[in-house]
Scaffold this motif. Sequence first.
Motif, PDB file in Angstrom:
ATOM      1  N   VAL A   1      -4.171  12.045  -2.615  1.00 38.97           N
ATOM      2  CA  VAL A   1      -3.888  11.267  -3.819  1.00 38.97           C
ATOM      3  C   VAL A   1      -4.516  11.949  -5.017  1.00 38.97           C
ATOM      4  O   VAL A   1      -5.476  12.716  -4.889  1.00 38.97           O
ATOM      5  CB  VAL A   1      -4.397   9.813  -3.705  1.00 38.97           C
TER       6      VAL A   1
ATOM      7  N   ASP B   1      -3.162   7.697  -9.331  1.00 43.56           N
ATOM      8  CA  ASP B   1      -2.173   7.228  -8.359  1.00 43.56           C
ATOM      9  C   ASP B   1      -2.453   5.772  -7.988  1.00 43.56           C
ATOM     10  O   ASP B   1      -3.597   5.349  -7.878  1.00 43.56           O
ATOM     11  CB  ASP B   1      -2.212   8.063  -7.069  1.00 43.56           C
TER      12      ASP B   1
ATOM     13  N   SER C   1      -3.201  10.549   3.314  1.00 45.61           N
ATOM     14  CA  SER C   1      -2.435  11.210   2.265  1.00 45.61           C
ATOM     15  C   SER C   1      -3.343  11.732   1.161  1.00 45.61           C
ATOM     16  O   SER C   1      -4.385  11.150   0.864  1.00 45.61           O
ATOM     17  CB  SER C   1      -1.434  10.240   1.628  1.00 45.61           C
TER      18      SER C   1
ATOM     19  N   VAL D   1       0.603   4.358  -0.222  1.00 50.53           N
ATOM     20  CA  VAL D   1       0.167   5.654   0.313  1.00 50.53           C
ATOM     21  C   VAL D   1      -0.078   5.520   1.809  1.00 50.53           C
ATOM     22  O   VAL D   1      -0.398   4.446   2.300  1.00 50.53           O
ATOM     23  CB  VAL D   1      -1.114   6.184  -0.380  1.00 50.53           C
TER      24      VAL D   1
ATOM     25  N   HIS E   1      -2.145   6.575   5.320  1.00 56.16           N
ATOM     26  CA  HIS E   1      -3.482   6.964   5.752  1.00 56.16           C
ATOM     27  C   HIS E   1      -3.561   8.490   5.823  1.00 56.16           C
ATOM     28  O   HIS E   1      -2.698   9.132   6.411  1.00 56.16           O
ATOM     29  CB  HIS E   1      -3.791   6.348   7.123  1.00 56.16           C
TER      30      HIS E   1
ATOM     31  N   LEU F   1      -2.947   3.003  -5.488  1.00 56.57           N
ATOM     32  CA  LEU F   1      -3.359   2.945  -4.093  1.00 56.57           C
ATOM     33  C   LEU F   1      -2.995   1.619  -3.451  1.00 56.57           C
ATOM     34  O   LEU F   1      -2.711   1.554  -2.265  1.00 56.57           O
ATOM     35  CB  LEU F   1      -4.866   3.180  -3.969  1.00 56.57           C
ATOM     36  N   VAL F   2      -3.037   0.548  -4.241  1.00 57.85           N
ATOM     37  CA  VAL F   2      -2.761  -0.792  -3.735  1.00 57.85           C
ATOM     38  C   VAL F   2      -2.036  -1.578  -4.824  1.00 57.85           C
ATOM     39  O   VAL F   2      -2.420  -1.519  -5.990  1.00 57.85           O
ATOM     40  CB  VAL F   2      -4.072  -1.527  -3.365  1.00 57.85           C
TER      41      VAL F   2
ATOM     42  N   ILE G   1       0.886  -1.167   0.000  1.00 53.22           N
ATOM     43  CA  ILE G   1       0.000   0.000   0.000  1.00 53.22           C
ATOM     44  C   ILE G   1       0.925   1.218   0.000  1.00 53.22           C
ATOM     45  O   ILE G   1       1.439   1.610   1.049  1.00 53.22           O
ATOM     46  CB  ILE G   1      -0.943   0.009   1.219  1.00 53.22           C
TER      47      ILE G   1
END
Length: 54
Positions: A31, A35, A29, A25, A27, A37-38, A23
């Motif tokens: 975006v 982008d 943040s 990014v 918590h 994310l996972v 992950i």
Amino acid sequence: MGTVFFSEQSSVAAEIEGKVVEIPVNHGSHVNKGDVLVQLSTDIIDRKIATPGR
């Protein structure tokens, strides 16, 4: 300290199944569209591609 409220909420779903391996990014943040994310493991989809018709 304060409380932040948001005006929009999104449901997120993957088109393929997979195990989350990263992950990238944090918590809270900010975006942008596009982008990552996972990051999912490709093991499951790689096996499905290697053995078509299953």
